[in-house]
Design a protein around this motif. Structure first.
Motif, mmCIF file in Angstrom:
data_model
loop_
_atom_site.group_PDB
_atom_site.id
_atom_site.type_symbol
_atom_site.label_atom_id
_atom_site.label_comp_id
_atom_site.label_asym_id
_atom_site.label_seq_id
_atom_site.Cartn_x
_atom_site.Cartn_y
_atom_site.Cartn_z
ATOM 1 N N VAL A 33 1.000 -0.826 -0.033
ATOM 2 C CA VAL A 33 0.279 0.143 -0.218
ATOM 3 C C VAL A 33 1.091 1.431 0.232
ATOM 4 C CG1 VAL A 33 -1.654 1.570 1.467
ATOM 5 C CG2 VAL A 33 -2.241 -0.930 1.236
ATOM 6 N N GLU A 34 1.949 1.696 0.636
ATOM 7 C CA GLU A 34 2.852 2.648 1.250
ATOM 8 C C GLU A 34 3.336 2.766 -0.575
ATOM 9 O OE1 GLU A 34 4.268 5.768 2.158
ATOM 10 O OE2 GLU A 34 3.429 4.702 3.010
ATOM 11 N N ARG A 35 4.029 1.843 -1.379
ATOM 12 C CA ARG A 35 4.359 2.322 -2.923
ATOM 13 C C ARG A 35 3.714 1.886 -3.029
ATOM 14 N NH1 ARG A 35 7.294 -4.071 -3.550
ATOM 15 N NH2 ARG A 35 7.612 -2.670 -5.481
ATOM 16 N N LEU A 36 2.581 2.008 -2.774
ATOM 17 C CA LEU A 36 1.273 3.045 -4.450
ATOM 18 C C LEU A 36 1.511 4.221 -4.380
ATOM 19 C CD1 LEU A 36 -1.843 0.402 -3.856
ATOM 20 C CD2 LEU A 36 -0.480 -0.040 -6.059
ATOM 21 N N ARG A 37 1.550 4.415 -2.915
ATOM 22 C CA ARG A 37 2.049 6.034 -2.709
ATOM 23 C C ARG A 37 3.470 6.928 -2.896
ATOM 24 N NH1 ARG A 37 -0.897 4.273 3.259
ATOM 25 N NH2 ARG A 37 -2.765 5.124 3.057
ATOM 26 N N GLN A 38 4.284 5.975 -3.543
ATOM 27 C CA GLN A 38 5.045 6.885 -4.235
ATOM 28 C C GLN A 38 4.812 7.560 -5.507
ATOM 29 O OE1 GLN A 38 7.994 3.671 -3.054
ATOM 30 N NE2 GLN A 38 8.070 3.274 -0.674
ATOM 31 N N GLU A 39 5.797 7.781 -6.060
ATOM 32 C CA GLU A 39 6.123 8.169 -7.106
ATOM 33 C C GLU A 39 6.767 6.764 -8.112
ATOM 34 O OE1 GLU A 39 5.036 10.841 -9.122
ATOM 35 O OE2 GLU A 39 4.773 12.312 -7.232
ATOM 36 N N PRO A 40 5.930 6.369 -9.386
ATOM 37 C CA PRO A 40 4.669 7.496 -10.445
ATOM 38 C C PRO A 40 3.535 7.322 -9.636
ATOM 39 C CG PRO A 40 5.718 5.707 -11.843
ATOM 40 C CD PRO A 40 6.444 5.841 -10.282
ATOM 41 N N ALA A 41 3.640 6.381 -9.313
ATOM 42 C CA ALA A 41 1.696 6.429 -9.110
ATOM 43 C C ALA A 41 1.143 7.267 -8.588
ATOM 44 C CB ALA A 41 1.208 5.388 -9.020
ATOM 45 N N ALA A 42 1.984 7.552 -7.417
ATOM 46 C CA ALA A 42 1.417 8.650 -5.765
ATOM 47 C C ALA A 42 0.805 8.904 -5.955
ATOM 48 C CB ALA A 42 2.218 9.995 -6.490
ATOM 49 N N MET A 43 -0.061 7.329 -5.619
ATOM 50 C CA MET A 43 -2.211 7.389 -4.793
ATOM 51 C C MET A 43 -1.796 8.053 -3.334
ATOM 52 S SD MET A 43 -2.965 3.858 -6.579
ATOM 53 C CE MET A 43 -2.735 3.759 -7.988
ATOM 54 N N GLN A 44 -2.750 8.963 -3.411
ATOM 55 C CA GLN A 44 -3.115 9.604 -2.609
ATOM 56 C C GLN A 44 -3.996 8.856 -1.594
ATOM 57 O OE1 GLN A 44 -5.303 13.573 -3.072
ATOM 58 N NE2 GLN A 44 -3.701 14.618 -3.272
ATOM 59 N N ASP A 45 -4.713 7.846 -2.103
ATOM 60 C CA ASP A 45 -5.379 7.212 -0.997
ATOM 61 C C ASP A 45 -5.585 5.631 -1.732
ATOM 62 O OD1 ASP A 45 -7.788 5.814 -0.094
ATOM 63 O OD2 ASP A 45 -10.034 6.908 -0.772
ATOM 64 N N PRO A 46 -4.832 4.788 -1.659
ATOM 65 C CA PRO A 46 -4.058 3.698 -2.292
ATOM 66 C C PRO A 46 -5.813 3.015 -2.018
ATOM 67 C CG PRO A 46 -2.145 4.311 -0.927
ATOM 68 C CD PRO A 46 -3.083 5.239 -0.704
ATOM 69 N N HIS A 47 -6.473 2.848 -1.226
ATOM 70 C CA HIS A 47 -7.620 1.545 -0.737
ATOM 71 C C HIS A 47 -9.078 2.007 -1.800
ATOM 72 C CE1 HIS A 47 -5.819 0.077 2.725
ATOM 73 N NE2 HIS A 47 -5.400 1.061 3.315
ATOM 74 N N GLY A 48 -8.796 3.433 -2.636
ATOM 75 C CA GLY A 48 -9.555 3.821 -3.370
ATOM 76 C C GLY A 48 -9.350 3.198 -5.126
ATOM 77 N N TRP A 49 -7.832 2.417 -5.147
ATOM 78 C CA TRP A 49 -7.971 1.789 -6.230
ATOM 79 C C TRP A 49 -8.547 0.733 -6.649
ATOM 80 C CZ3 TRP A 49 -3.318 -2.025 -7.234
ATOM 81 C CH2 TRP A 49 -2.947 -2.752 -8.246
ATOM 82 N N SER A 50 -8.874 1.056 -8.248
ATOM 83 C CA SER A 50 -9.524 -0.287 -8.291
ATOM 84 C C SER A 50 -9.200 -1.658 -8.443
ATOM 85 C CB SER A 50 -10.122 -0.152 -9.683
ATOM 86 O OG SER A 50 -9.900 -0.225 -10.545
ATOM 87 N N GLY A 51 -8.161 -1.395 -8.412
ATOM 88 C CA GLY A 51 -7.106 -3.166 -8.976
ATOM 89 C C GLY A 51 -6.588 -2.773 -11.059
ATOM 90 N N TRP A 52 -7.037 -1.618 -11.333
ATOM 91 C CA TRP A 52 -6.963 -1.839 -12.492
ATOM 92 C C TRP A 52 -5.170 -1.095 -13.347
ATOM 93 C CZ3 TRP A 52 -4.897 2.401 -16.332
ATOM 94 C CH2 TRP A 52 -5.481 1.835 -17.591
ATOM 95 N N ILE A 53 -4.837 -2.013 -13.794
ATOM 96 C CA ILE A 53 -3.213 -1.697 -14.894
ATOM 97 C C ILE A 53 -3.303 -1.543 -15.809
ATOM 98 C CG2 ILE A 53 -1.316 -2.845 -14.799
ATOM 99 C CD1 ILE A 53 -1.759 -4.474 -12.270
ATOM 100 N N PRO A 54 -3.023 -0.709 -16.119
ATOM 101 C CA PRO A 54 -2.630 0.265 -18.141
ATOM 102 C C PRO A 54 -2.107 -0.981 -19.107
ATOM 103 C CG PRO A 54 -1.701 1.748 -16.875
ATOM 104 C CD PRO A 54 -1.867 0.646 -15.981
ATOM 105 N N PRO A 55 -2.885 -1.987 -19.707
ATOM 106 C CA PRO A 55 -2.795 -2.450 -20.833
ATOM 107 C C PRO A 55 -0.865 -2.474 -20.891
ATOM 108 C CG PRO A 55 -3.925 -0.805 -21.735
ATOM 109 C CD PRO A 55 -3.826 -0.961 -20.593
ATOM 110 N N ARG A 56 -0.740 -3.547 -21.347
ATOM 111 C CA ARG A 56 0.515 -4.682 -21.513
ATOM 112 C C ARG A 56 0.942 -3.503 -23.023
ATOM 113 N NH1 ARG A 56 4.157 -7.209 -24.126
ATOM 114 N NH2 ARG A 56 3.360 -8.848 -25.381
ATOM 115 N N THR A 57 -0.080 -3.648 -24.111
ATOM 116 C CA THR A 57 0.694 -3.162 -25.222
ATOM 117 C C THR A 57 -0.833 -1.527 -25.895
ATOM 118 O OG1 THR A 57 -1.165 -4.398 -26.527
ATOM 119 C CG2 THR A 57 1.397 -4.518 -25.936
#
Length: 122
Positions: A33-57
Motif C-alpha cells: 500500500v505504501e508503494r502505491l503512494r510513491q512516485e510515479p503512481a503517487a496515489m493519495q488514497d491507495p484503498h480507492g484503487w480499483s486494481g486496474w493496470i494499464p494494458p501491456r501494449t
C-alpha cells in the motif's frame, strides 16, 4: 449485435472481478500500500484503487511517428504494436506481481501444513 453486447458485458464483468481481486491482494500488505503512494503512481488514497493496470501494449493503429503522422495511422498494419513503457504501469505490475508471489507462497505453506497435520504423515 445482441451477442456482441453480451460478450462485452461478460468481459467487462470479468475484468472488474479480476481488478477487485488484484486490489484486495495488494491492499492486504501495508508495505505494498505504501508503494502505491510513491512516485510515479503517487496515489493519495491507495484503498480507492480499483486494481486496474494499464494494458501491456498500446492500442493497435497508434502510430509511433514512423510514417510521419501522429495519432491513428491509415497504414497501421505496417506498424508493430508498441509495448506500453509507462513508469506507472511498470510500478503497478511490480507491486501486483509481488502481492501474487506472496499469496502463492502462503498457499504453498498452507498446503504443506495441511499435509503435515494429517495423521500418519509425521
Amino acid at each position: 449485435m445482441h451477442d456482441l453486447a453480451r460478450l462485452w458485458h461478460t468481459a467487462a464483468e470479468q475484468a472488474k472481478r479480476e481488478n477487485a481481486e488484484r486490489a484486495a491482494r495488494v491492499l492486504a500488505h501495508p508495505d505494498l500500500v505504501e508503494r502505491l503512494r510513491q512516485e510515479p503512481a503517487a496515489m493519495q488514497d491507495p484503498h480507492g484503487w480499483s486494481g486496474w493496470i494499464p494494458p501491456r501494449t498500446e492500442p493497435e493503429g497508434m502510430c509511433d511517428g514512423g510514417c510521419g503522422r501522429s495519432g491513428r495511422c491509415p497504414r497501421h498494419s505496417e506498424h508493430r504494436t508498441r509495448i506500453n513503457q509507462s513508469a506507472i504501469r511498470r510500478q503497478l505490475v511490480d507491486i501486483a506481481a509481488e502481492a501474487m508471489r506472496r499469496e502463492q507462497a502462503q498457499l504453498a505453506l498452507d498446503d504443506d501444513q495441511a499435509v503435515d497435520d494429517q495423521p500418519g504423515t509425521t
